[in-house]
Design a protein around this motif. Sequence first.
Motif, PDB file in Angstrom:
ATOM      1  N   ARG A  92     -11.059   7.998   2.085  1.00 54.56           N
ATOM      2  CA  ARG A  92     -11.884   7.417   1.310  1.00 54.56           C
ATOM      3  C   ARG A  92     -13.327   7.599   1.619  1.00 54.56           C
ATOM      4  N   ARG A 104      -5.410   6.722   5.567  1.00 48.13           N
ATOM      5  CA  ARG A 104      -6.103   6.679   4.137  1.00 48.13           C
ATOM      6  C   ARG A 104      -7.419   5.475   4.294  1.00 48.13           C
ATOM      7  N   ARG A 118       0.233  13.252   6.484  1.00 43.00           N
ATOM      8  CA  ARG A 118       1.366  13.231   5.781  1.00 43.00           C
ATOM      9  C   ARG A 118       1.310  14.669   4.451  1.00 43.00           C
ATOM     10  N   ASP A 169      -3.878  -2.673  -1.931  1.00 45.26           N
ATOM     11  CA  ASP A 169      -3.853  -3.525  -0.885  1.00 45.26           C
ATOM     12  C   ASP A 169      -5.508  -2.844  -0.783  1.00 45.26           C
ATOM     13  N   LEU A 170      -5.199  -2.044  -1.408  1.00 50.48           N
ATOM     14  CA  LEU A 170      -6.862  -1.693  -1.112  1.00 50.48           C
ATOM     15  C   LEU A 170      -8.538  -2.084  -2.112  1.00 50.48           C
ATOM     16  N   GLY A 203       0.828  -0.703   0.114  1.00 46.30           N
ATOM     17  CA  GLY A 203      -0.310  -0.001  -0.216  1.00 46.30           C
ATOM     18  C   GLY A 203       0.326   1.100  -0.528  1.00 46.30           C
ATOM     19  N   TYR A 204       2.254   0.709  -0.748  1.00 46.74           N
ATOM     20  CA  TYR A 204       3.252   2.624  -0.896  1.00 46.74           C
ATOM     21  C   TYR A 204       2.512   3.785  -1.963  1.00 46.74           C
ATOM     22  N   ASP A 205       1.740   4.280  -1.758  1.00 48.94           N
ATOM     23  CA  ASP A 205       1.535   5.346  -2.925  1.00 48.94           C
ATOM     24  C   ASP A 205       2.420   6.190  -3.032  1.00 48.94           C
ATOM     25  N   GLY A 232       1.154   1.592  -4.850  1.00 48.31           N
ATOM     26  CA  GLY A 232      -0.169   2.485  -5.135  1.00 48.31           C
ATOM     27  C   GLY A 232      -1.002   1.675  -3.831  1.00 48.31           C
ATOM     28  N   ASP A 233      -2.651   1.614  -4.393  1.00 47.83           N
ATOM     29  CA  ASP A 233      -2.862   1.066  -3.814  1.00 47.83           C
ATOM     30  C   ASP A 233      -3.391  -0.633  -3.660  1.00 47.83           C
ATOM     31  N   LEU A 257      -6.977   5.235  -5.130  1.00 47.67           N
ATOM     32  CA  LEU A 257      -7.134   5.696  -6.362  1.00 47.67           C
ATOM     33  C   LEU A 257      -5.330   5.907  -6.541  1.00 47.67           C
ATOM     34  N   PHE A 258      -4.197   5.407  -6.480  1.00 48.02           N
ATOM     35  CA  PHE A 258      -2.871   5.086  -7.139  1.00 48.02           C
ATOM     36  C   PHE A 258      -3.238   3.880  -7.776  1.00 48.02           C
ATOM     37  N   PHE A 290       7.928  10.899   1.978  1.00 45.54           N
ATOM     38  CA  PHE A 290       6.799  11.292   3.332  1.00 45.54           C
ATOM     39  C   PHE A 290       7.291  12.563   3.949  1.00 45.54           C
ATOM     40  N   GLU A 314     -12.142   1.898  -3.965  1.00 44.77           N
ATOM     41  CA  GLU A 314     -11.560   2.241  -3.236  1.00 44.77           C
ATOM     42  C   GLU A 314      -9.740   2.848  -4.157  1.00 44.77           C
ATOM     43  N   ASN A 326      -1.308   5.735   8.894  1.00 40.66           N
ATOM     44  CA  ASN A 326      -1.308   5.780   7.641  1.00 40.66           C
ATOM     45  C   ASN A 326      -2.789   5.494   6.876  1.00 40.66           C
TER      46      ASN A 326
END
Lengths: 381, 106
Positions: B104, B100, B10, A157-158, A138-140, A154-155, A164-165, B62, A162, B96
């Motif tokens: 959303r 996140r 962040r 893991d979601l 989940g490292y965007d 990106g995302d 975004l990246f 970040f 949901e 985080n």
Amino acid sequence: MCPCFHPVECVIPEHMLESIATHGTSAQRQAALNNIRVVYQLRAEQAMRASFKGLFDSAIPRAINNEKERVIYDAMRRDTLPGTVARREGDAPSSDPAVNEAYDGGGTTYDLFMKEFGRNSIDNRAMRLDASVHYRTGYDNAFWDGTQMVYGDGDEDLPTDERLFNRFTIAVDIIGHELTHGVTQFEAKLVYSQQSGALNEHMSDVFGSLVKQYQLQQSASEADWIIGGGLLTGNVNGVGVRSMKTPGAAYDDPVLGKDPQPAHMRAYVNTVSDNGGVHINSGIPNHAFYLTALEIGGYAWKKAGQIWYTALRDKLSESSNFQQCADLTHQTAGELFGVGSLEQQAVQHGWAAVGLTVSESGGKPKPSGCLEATLRFIGAA
Amino acid sequence: MEFTQIKFERSGGFANIRITAELNLRDLSDEQAIALKELLDELDFPKLPTKLTSGETVPDEFIYTITVETEKWQHTIIADGVPKDAKIQELLELLNRLARKKMRNL
């Protein structure tokens, strides 16, 4: 008149900065503190480089045959770098798209710098291009850690609706952007804070975009000038994370918010977030470069890119600000294409359109101007 | 550690998408609240230095700002993306994730 928009970014004695930081108004104190921070950061970095230069230099992995050499690693969703080797120079493509994108994007970036600017890799001494993909979960984000590129997924893991990246290797300009941070590290060494930090980001966006245009063989008028095109998923109302053509218009989304980049000095953002707005105010020089390239016409890397590359390599320094960048790119254009040439005029017009009038002094701080600015700053003039 | 609210921000990163969240104890599941309390206790959060930055300039990393509020005190720390301490990293990752998710679900 002093060309500086922020007078304390001129060469002001430390004792004066300390006095302003103690006795000035709230805004003056903040500006002075920011400058003191830059001074200390510069000193620490200079001392460290002087102490470890030999060690650092010998530890850099370099290509055996003095040519392009890439090694792509798989970090396996952990935070330990670099990870396991996934593809070396000359290997057949992997079944993993992120590995291939990092490999191909690194290659295109190397080719642009080598074939168009005569630069042999990041350090101009055939530094091996190392990159790790699948960094953490989940490292965007993507970043240059001083020795290699690092890319998250990106995302992933979601749930799909949901996200975004997408993965950060998906756009070749992101790869060019990260590698250019390496070039800047070896050349102008722009301090990653305030205006010099925004110029560091600007250079990465410029050459990131040029890598994409070079790959697609697009002219300045054909290019989209979007940074991170394809990075945002279909759940986001946006075309990328930044627009050099129209700063502030890359995205406008209920979850992400609105692209905060200004396109003109009158909208310069003073903030403590993001290292003093390095990804925000870079919109100003980004737009100046776009306008310059558009006015010159043709492939942007041929002339505008050459001017900016030469300024980054030979003219800019650690604490350069926007005004100095404007002056020095203008001076460089005169040296490369002639004083008063169409190219030099295009540089002048580009900076003027974002609120910066180039100085004939060539970007060197003018003591009288800075003194005047300082006096104005403390209310004595 | 019986916190009442945690403020999380962040900034930075290649995309520079600023994430902020105010996490109240009552908004968290029992499991999340217990995990956070344990981490804050193990870190002895109010005694952490305000700046936990690595000192290395890492372009596009970040920067995190975390403020923990209890009924008796409030403490803020600023950390960058590469803290050496594993527990700090664990705290950043947990906050985080929660931020996140909250972002959303707005």
